[in-house]
Design a protein around this motif. Sequence first.
Motif, mmCIF file in Angstrom:
data_model
loop_
_atom_site.group_PDB
_atom_site.id
_atom_site.type_symbol
_atom_site.label_atom_id
_atom_site.label_comp_id
_atom_site.label_asym_id
_atom_site.label_seq_id
_atom_site.Cartn_x
_atom_site.Cartn_y
_atom_site.Cartn_z
ATOM 1 N N GLY A 94 0.755 -1.230 -0.162
ATOM 2 C CA GLY A 94 -0.065 -0.508 -0.469
ATOM 3 C C GLY A 94 0.474 1.496 0.128
ATOM 4 N N GLU A 95 2.467 1.237 0.230
ATOM 5 C CA GLU A 95 2.796 2.353 0.210
ATOM 6 C C GLU A 95 3.783 2.415 -1.054
ATOM 7 O OE1 GLU A 95 4.960 1.757 4.771
ATOM 8 O OE2 GLU A 95 6.130 1.605 3.245
ATOM 9 N N THR A 96 3.622 3.532 -1.455
ATOM 10 C CA THR A 96 4.078 4.296 -2.489
ATOM 11 C C THR A 96 5.239 5.043 -2.764
ATOM 12 O OG1 THR A 96 1.697 4.882 -3.634
ATOM 13 C CG2 THR A 96 3.724 5.834 -5.140
ATOM 14 N N PHE A 97 6.022 4.110 -3.354
ATOM 15 C CA PHE A 97 7.594 4.907 -3.496
ATOM 16 C C PHE A 97 8.368 4.967 -4.877
ATOM 17 C CE2 PHE A 97 7.421 1.429 -0.593
ATOM 18 C CZ PHE A 97 8.294 2.004 0.751
ATOM 19 N N THR A 98 8.992 5.891 -4.852
ATOM 20 C CA THR A 98 9.469 6.274 -6.324
ATOM 21 C C THR A 98 10.842 6.136 -6.603
ATOM 22 O OG1 THR A 98 8.926 8.846 -6.617
ATOM 23 C CG2 THR A 98 10.261 8.590 -7.978
ATOM 24 N N LEU A 99 11.072 4.594 -7.583
ATOM 25 C CA LEU A 99 12.313 4.084 -7.617
ATOM 26 C C LEU A 99 12.918 4.682 -9.078
ATOM 27 C CD1 LEU A 99 10.506 0.621 -7.461
ATOM 28 C CD2 LEU A 99 12.009 1.853 -5.824
ATOM 29 N N GLY A 100 13.878 4.788 -9.592
ATOM 30 C CA GLY A 100 14.928 4.877 -10.299
ATOM 31 C C GLY A 100 15.114 6.365 -10.377
ATOM 32 N N LYS A 101 16.278 7.315 -10.536
ATOM 33 C CA LYS A 101 16.539 8.439 -11.093
ATOM 34 C C LYS A 101 17.267 8.824 -12.725
ATOM 35 C CE LYS A 101 19.467 8.704 -6.360
ATOM 36 N NZ LYS A 101 20.509 8.848 -6.085
ATOM 37 N N GLN A 102 17.427 7.498 -12.717
ATOM 38 C CA GLN A 102 17.327 8.573 -14.650
ATOM 39 C C GLN A 102 15.886 8.767 -15.477
ATOM 40 O OE1 GLN A 102 19.994 5.887 -16.694
ATOM 41 N NE2 GLN A 102 21.823 6.644 -15.543
#
Length: 331
Positions: free
Chosen positions: A44-52
């Motif tokens: 249920g938690e949202t994460f931002t994955l990746g930098k490029q």
Amino acid sequence: MKKTVRLILPVLAALTLAQAAQATTPSRVVQGTTELEGEVAKLGETFTLGKQSPLNFTLLKVEYSVGHVVIGNTVYSPKAAEKLLLLHFAVHNPQRRDVRYYWPDLKFTAVDAQDRNHPYAQAVARDGTTERLEINLKPAQKVNVLTVIRVPAGGGVPKLLVQREAALLRYDLRGQVQPLPKAVADPTDTSGATPLTQVPAALKTFNPLERFDVRLDDVKFTGEALNGKAPAAGQRYLSAVFTLRNMEPGGGRYAWSDFKPMLRDADGERVEYNGLLLKASRDETAGGTLGAGEEVRVRFFFALPANVNGQTLTLADGTGRAYVYDVSGVR
């Protein structure tokens, strides 16, 4: 004074030799890698994955299954020693430009109780469909996705790793996975994570069997000729009619060799399969091809002494779990 010098010189010589030996002895080096750093995550938690090229990821639900999952033209079906771990998640584009998403863009690894890694199927579907997903996400667009991992049948899967670029999420799945349906779950595992290999089944109900759904429609004794031969003197045939539904999206063949039926009689004796598959209502050999979702009715039969009834009829595919039907009431 001379006596003192004689005592000191051997000591100095010994120290010099020890220092020289230490200087020539190479230091011991142990090579290895450390565990990848990662962020502890919860469903249920949202994460931002990746930098490029960042993507937002939310793991929505995880469940165990012994059914088949269709993604594109492939049917994913567990063998008897396996079950499936189904991952339901959302992918959201946080960027101001279009971003493509398809199966390599997020990597999933299940870790079992023995710390063995199990990779995902390298395929994703739009959740709720069999459509293989490859999409250009518009800015702010979100899509719900499904993927599958084959894991051991016995026990739970405590860990899940999700990776994109250098970003890594670590999920503790203990107590978080939806258990198997009670009809297929081993009652000795109260967590509902272990499936039965021999599943009690009922008439008129479809069950997943590798590439097919199978349903037992009718069981009876008959004295009619089957495969061109009447029962031998003092015998009769037990006839079992099944409906087969093909689950392969591109269509597929069916033949007697796809199935491993076995009858156990009222005395506990095994009656092995005779290798014959007939049409349900005609004394003709069955076999051929079925389109996606198409059904066909077929018949297996077994010769029994006229005074002996059946006990259980088992149907398997040779690699998957077996379904066991109680036929003791058939007269």
